[in-house]
Design a protein around this motif. Structure first.
Motif, short mmCIF file in Angstrom:
data_model
loop_
_atom_site.label_atom_id
_atom_site.label_comp_id
_atom_site.label_asym_id
_atom_site.label_seq_id
_atom_site.Cartn_x
_atom_site.Cartn_y
_atom_site.Cartn_z
N ILE A 77 0.84 -1.21 0.00
CA ILE A 77 0.00 0.00 0.00
C ILE A 77 0.87 1.25 0.00
O ILE A 77 0.63 2.22 -0.74
CB ILE A 77 -0.95 -0.01 1.21
CG1 ILE A 77 -1.91 -1.20 1.10
CG2 ILE A 77 -1.72 1.30 1.31
CD1 ILE A 77 -2.78 -1.41 2.33
N PHE A 78 1.92 1.24 0.84
CA PHE A 78 2.80 2.41 0.91
C PHE A 78 3.57 2.63 -0.40
O PHE A 78 3.82 3.76 -0.82
CB PHE A 78 3.77 2.28 2.09
CG PHE A 78 3.10 2.49 3.43
CD1 PHE A 78 2.60 3.74 3.76
CD2 PHE A 78 2.96 1.45 4.34
CE1 PHE A 78 1.98 3.93 4.99
CE2 PHE A 78 2.33 1.65 5.55
CZ PHE A 78 1.84 2.89 5.89
N ILE A 79 3.97 1.48 -1.04
CA ILE A 79 4.68 1.60 -2.32
C ILE A 79 3.77 2.25 -3.37
O ILE A 79 4.18 3.12 -4.14
CB ILE A 79 5.17 0.22 -2.79
CG1 ILE A 79 6.30 -0.26 -1.85
CG2 ILE A 79 5.69 0.30 -4.23
CD1 ILE A 79 6.76 -1.70 -2.13
N LEU A 80 2.53 1.79 -3.39
CA LEU A 80 1.57 2.36 -4.33
C LEU A 80 1.36 3.86 -4.05
O LEU A 80 1.29 4.69 -4.98
CB LEU A 80 0.24 1.61 -4.23
CG LEU A 80 -0.84 2.04 -5.20
CD1 LEU A 80 -0.40 1.85 -6.65
CD2 LEU A 80 -2.14 1.27 -4.93
N GLN A 82 3.57 5.84 -2.64
CA GLN A 82 4.78 6.57 -3.03
C GLN A 82 4.84 6.79 -4.54
O GLN A 82 5.27 7.85 -5.02
CB GLN A 82 6.02 5.78 -2.56
CG GLN A 82 6.21 5.83 -1.03
CD GLN A 82 7.42 5.03 -0.59
OE1 GLN A 82 8.01 4.26 -1.39
NE2 GLN A 82 7.79 5.15 0.69
N ILE A 83 4.41 5.74 -5.30
CA ILE A 83 4.39 5.90 -6.76
C ILE A 83 3.46 7.02 -7.16
O ILE A 83 3.75 7.86 -8.02
CB ILE A 83 4.01 4.58 -7.43
CG1 ILE A 83 5.12 3.53 -7.22
CG2 ILE A 83 3.76 4.77 -8.93
CD1 ILE A 83 4.75 2.13 -7.68
N THR A 84 2.31 7.03 -6.50
CA THR A 84 1.34 8.09 -6.79
C THR A 84 1.90 9.47 -6.46
O THR A 84 1.75 10.43 -7.22
CB THR A 84 0.05 7.85 -6.00
OG1 THR A 84 -0.47 6.55 -6.32
CG2 THR A 84 -0.99 8.90 -6.32
N LEU A 85 2.56 9.56 -5.30
CA LEU A 85 3.16 10.85 -4.91
C LEU A 85 4.26 11.26 -5.88
O LEU A 85 4.42 12.45 -6.20
CB LEU A 85 3.72 10.76 -3.49
CG LEU A 85 2.68 10.65 -2.35
CD1 LEU A 85 3.35 10.39 -1.01
CD2 LEU A 85 1.86 11.95 -2.31
N MET A 86 5.04 10.30 -6.36
CA MET A 86 6.12 10.63 -7.29
C MET A 86 5.54 11.13 -8.62
O MET A 86 6.05 12.08 -9.22
CB MET A 86 7.00 9.40 -7.52
CG MET A 86 7.85 9.03 -6.29
SD MET A 86 8.89 7.59 -6.55
CE MET A 86 10.00 8.21 -7.80
#
Length: 555
Positions: A77-80, A82-86
């Motif tokens: 969930i956090f990786i997803l 972070q990708i969204t934030l990037m």
């Protein structure tokens, strides 16, 4: 005393603290105001929101990384997240770059292009105005500045053009005045000068004709020069009344006047000047030192010439120059006439004081010769014949000198020797006792002055010989170092009841000539005589360096 000092120090400390507090407060308020202005500028530029979004995105990325490490079970969930934030950060960076390009770089590029155009002289260059933001206000200000520069440049160009045109007109006026002055110098006489002047004025204003009239003593205007008029018109316009038409009015008022046509002139003259009456006539007075000497007229086909101030001033200035030239010509003519009269008077005086005296002496000797012949005294007759011969030779010499040099024979050794020579001649011819008292300390006088003194002495001796019946004569010639001169001639003859200085021409014309000669010396002639008491003639004068006479000092 110490308590007062401590009290003053405490009050001073309180005052300093208040001033410091006030300064800190002022700086704080100024700092907050500056940051508010920068904040508003940043917000209005469109860069504030992307920058804040990037900051928030970076913070969220850091938190999500920290949370992912703390909760391994939710790593995906956090990786997803972070990708969204990037991806969001990339989008924000793209938006930020786009706005930097359009809000900052593009206006700077427009400003650079504008400055380049201004450097090459294109003052009409303008900056595109953004729809909003501080650059929109800046662009409007720069465009307004460019517009002001362009208007200023246009105004300067117009003023330079006006000044150039004015300088050109001044140069043209100076050329015309130079031509007028040159014509004054090269003209043979006044008539030639006036004709040259009218031709110059014709060329200046492209006139159809020009005339010049001078005022006469009986309030008439005499036509003295003309250009462009027919002989018939010139003949009829030679002399007209001062009260007629525009010319007389210009002379009376002393001002430049004009009229749109010459119908009135034709009516007054009773004839037509030109076939076309629609010709403007300009009347310019000829003035010198406030006196109007005449008027010159210009007949021009294009009206409105005098409406130009430069042309009007030029015509008036030329009128004054011509007035001065005309007055100078008149004064020269009067001076020439006066010079001729003076020369005639001088010739008359020289003839009277030289040849006339010699002839009078010859007449006296002829009378003595007649007495000798009648009395049968041959020796006396021979002496008289010899004296007559000498007198004739002297008369001939004097006549030749008058013809060649217009002056009598004069001894080169100076005045005293010339008078001594005349004294010797008087003694031989008359036999009268004569004493010459020479106290002359002056080495040399101007020859013109010496001649006048000699002639007065000769005329005095001639009058003594003819009228006085004297037995003794004394001549005193004196000069001191102060430049005071005295000539005194006295006799013991019958005298005169009244000096005849002012009588009409006749036997006493010599006395009048003596008085004139004294005036030429700047001196004074005094005649003292009583019946039976003899006569005394006193001449006093000064050298040119002195200005006062003192007869008492001299005598």
């Amino acid at each position: 005393m110490s308590s007062i000092i401590n009290k003053n120090d405490s009050q001073s400390d309180i005052t300093n603290q208040k001033e410091k507090h006030h300064c800190h407060r002022h700086y704080t308020i100024q700092f907050i105001a500056d940051w508010k202005q920068k904040y508003r500028a940043l917000v209005s530029s469109g860069l504030f929101c992307p920058i804040i979004g990037l900051l928030i995105n970076v913070i969220l990325l850091g938190l999500s990384g920290f949370m992912a490490g703390s909760n391994p079970e939710n790593t995906q969930i956090f990786i997803l997240a972070q990708i969204t934030l990037m991806l969001t950060a990339v989008a924000l960076v793209a938006i930020l770059l786009y706005r930097i390009q359009h809000k900052l770089m593009l206006p700077l590029s427009h400003l650079k292009s504008w400055s380049k155009e201004m450097r090459i002289g294109n003052l009409s260059a303008r900056i595109p105005v953004p729809s909003s933001g501080d650059f929109a206000s800046l662009a409007n200000d720069i465009n307004a500045l460019g517009k002001d520069l362009m208007n200023l440049s246009r105004e300067m160009d117009e003023r330079v053009a006006q000044q150039t045109e004015r300088i050109g007109q001044k140069n043209r006026s100076l050329e015309i005045l130079y031509d007028v002055a040159a014509s004054i110098n090269i003209s043979r006489d006044l008539d030639d000068l006036l004709v040259r002047f009218l031709r110059i004025m014709n060329d200046v204003v492209n006139a159809k004709a020009a005339t010049l009239r001078l005022v006469t003593d009986d309030e008439q205007m005499r036509l003295v020069a003309s250009v462009g008029l027919s002989d018939e018109v010139v003949e009829q316009e030679k002399l007209i009344s001062l009260k007629r038409c525009l010319c007389g009015k210009a002379i009376t008022e002393g001002e430049l006047l004009s009229q749109e046509n010459i119908k009135e002139c034709n009516l007054h003259a009773g004839h037509r000047f030109f076939e076309d009456d629609n010709i403007e006539m300009i009347a310019i007075p000829l003035q010198y030192r406030g006196e109007t000497l005449g008027v010159y007229n210009l007949f021009v086909e294009k009206p409105g010439l005098v409406n130009r101030e430069d042309i009007k001033n030029l015509l008036i200035s030329i009128g004054r120059h011509m007035g001065m030239a005309i007055e100078k010509s008149r004064l020269d003519a009067k001076a020439k006439q006066s010079s001729i009269i003076q020369e005639r008077n001088l010739l008359s005086s020289e003839l009277h004081d030289s040849l006339a005296q010699t002839l009078a002496s010859l007449r006296f000797q002829v009378a003595n010769l007649d007495d000798s012949i009648t009395g049968g005294d041959e020796q006396a007759a021979e002496r008289e014949v010899a004296q007559l011969e000498n007198g004739l030779n002297e008369a001939y010499t004097e006549l030749r000198e008058l013809i060649a040099h217009f002056r009598a024979p004069f001894d080169e050794r100076g005045l005293a020797q010339s008078i001594a020579k005349s004294v010797d001649r008087f003694r031989k011819e008359t036999g009268i006792f004569i004493f010459f008292q020479n106290e002359w300390d002056q080495d040399e006088l101007p020859s013109t002055l010496e001649m006048q003194v000699l002639r007065i002495a000769q005329e005095s001796l001639n009058n003594i010989r003819k009228h006085s019946k004297a037995h003794a004569v004394r001549i005193l010639l004196r000069c001191n170092k102060k430049g005071r001169h005295l000539l005194m001639i006295e006799d013991d003859g019958v005298g005169m009841g009244k000096p005849a200085l002012n009588e009409r021409p006749g036997e006493h014309i010599g006395l009048s000539i003596m008085k004139e000669r004294a005036q030429r010396l700047g001196g004074e002639l005094l005649i003292e005589s009583e019946a039976g008491e003899g006569t005394r003639i006193t001449l006093t004068f000064n050298t040119p360096e002195t200005s006062q006479r003192n007869i008492l000092d001299l005598i």
